[in-house]
Design an enzyme around this catalytic site. Structure first.
Site, mmCIF file in Angstrom:
data_model
loop_
_atom_site.group_PDB
_atom_site.id
_atom_site.type_symbol
_atom_site.label_atom_id
_atom_site.label_comp_id
_atom_site.label_asym_id
_atom_site.label_seq_id
_atom_site.Cartn_x
_atom_site.Cartn_y
_atom_site.Cartn_z
ATOM 1 N N ALA A 163 -3.561 -3.557 7.480
ATOM 2 C CA ALA A 163 -3.104 -2.379 8.102
ATOM 3 C C ALA A 163 -1.721 -2.537 8.935
ATOM 4 C CB ALA A 163 -3.910 -1.793 8.778
ATOM 5 N N TYR A 164 -1.627 -3.643 9.622
ATOM 6 C CA TYR A 164 -0.257 -3.991 10.132
ATOM 7 C C TYR A 164 0.735 -4.401 9.528
ATOM 8 C CZ TYR A 164 2.553 -7.032 13.036
ATOM 9 O OH TYR A 164 3.843 -7.535 13.802
ATOM 10 N N ALA A 165 0.414 -5.383 8.278
ATOM 11 C CA ALA A 165 1.354 -5.414 7.640
ATOM 12 C C ALA A 165 1.789 -4.559 6.768
ATOM 13 C CB ALA A 165 1.019 -6.764 6.455
ATOM 14 N N LYS A 168 4.314 -2.202 8.756
ATOM 15 C CA LYS A 168 5.798 -2.996 8.853
ATOM 16 C C LYS A 168 6.133 -2.948 7.461
ATOM 17 C CE LYS A 168 5.936 -4.413 12.964
ATOM 18 N NZ LYS A 168 6.879 -3.821 14.114
#
Length: 259
Positions: A163-165, A168
């Site tokens: 989810a973070y990547a 980004k």
């Protein structure tokens, strides 16, 4: 059109999440290069004021403002307060550079990532960047700079950061669109993507876990993980006049990680 401030007039850079980690290092690097800084913090007021004091000790002006970059409803009032601050402190109505740095890590396997985790990551790392930049556009000088922070994890995959990547990755696409749409104003827009860095990000796992630290060092061409001092000066350099022709780029600053 209005140009960015000339070399004898200090630039003003807004750095989100400037109270710690890479934001703090970026703010200090800009000040060491002769620029003034406005930094934001979400809850660490004392840490933010300590950074302000460090910048003032370097002979530059600095102000810390509270901002939750995941709360889009506050952006209009933040922009109003920022405009008043610029007039009061610098007798200017615009600033030169926006560095969208604020963020957090949230480790979770794809299969167990909750909607709340997903929403928080997207709100801070993508939606917040999108709408804060939109809200502040009238306050950025023509010929100014925008730098969006991303991550090396958009190029290589490390389980637990889907989810973070992905958020980004959305920022990297947004960067290219901003560069195209804001080019008529002479504003450059770039992404800086750090590799593994020893900070308190993600609970300080890269810094405090010796096994992970060594594993990442062994897969990096320069033989170690990164330090904040590897990133802040690079961002400050990207904001310098010599890099006025660089836009729409994803610049990975990782020491050659996973080549």
């Amino acid at each position: 059109m209005t140009q960015s401030t000339t070399s004898h007039t200090p630039t003003i850079t807004l750095v989100t999440g400037g109270s710690r980690g890479l934001g703090r290092n970026t703010a200090l690097s800009i000040a060491k290069g002769g620029g003034d800084v406005i930094l934001t913090y979400r809850s660490q007021a004392a840490e933010a004021q300590a950074v302000v004091a460090e910048i003032e000790a370097l002979g530059r002006r600095a102000v810390a403002l509270q901002l939750d970059t995941g709360d889009i409803t506050t952006f209009a009032s933040f922009g109003h307060n920022l405009g008043a601050l610029l007039q009061e402190t610098w007798q200017r109505d615009r600033f030169d550079h926006l560095v969208n740095n604020a963020g957090h890590g949230d480790y979770a396997a794809f299969a167990t990532t909750s909607e709340a985790q997903f929403d928080h990551l997207v709100n801070v790392h993508f939606k917040g960047v999108f709408f804060l930049t939109q809200a502040l556009l009238p306050l950025i000088v023509d010929g100014g700079r925008i730098v969006n922070f991303s991550t090396g994890l958009t190029r290589l995959s490390l389980p637990g950061y889907s989810a973070y990547a992905a958020a980004k990755g959305a920022v990297e696409v947004l960067t290219r669109y901003l560069a195209k749409e804001l080019g008529a104003r002479g504003i450059t827009v770039n992404t800086v993507a750090p590799g593994a860095i020893e900070t308190d990000f993600g609970g300080g796992v890269v810094r405090d876990n010796p096994e992970l630290n060594q594993h990442l060092a062994h897969m990096t061409a320069l033989g170690r993980v990164g330090l904040p001092d590897d990133i802040g000066p690079m961002v400050a350099g990207l904001l310098a006049p010599a890099n006025r022709w660089v836009t729409a780029q994803r610049i990975e600053v990782s020491g050659g990680q996973a080549l």
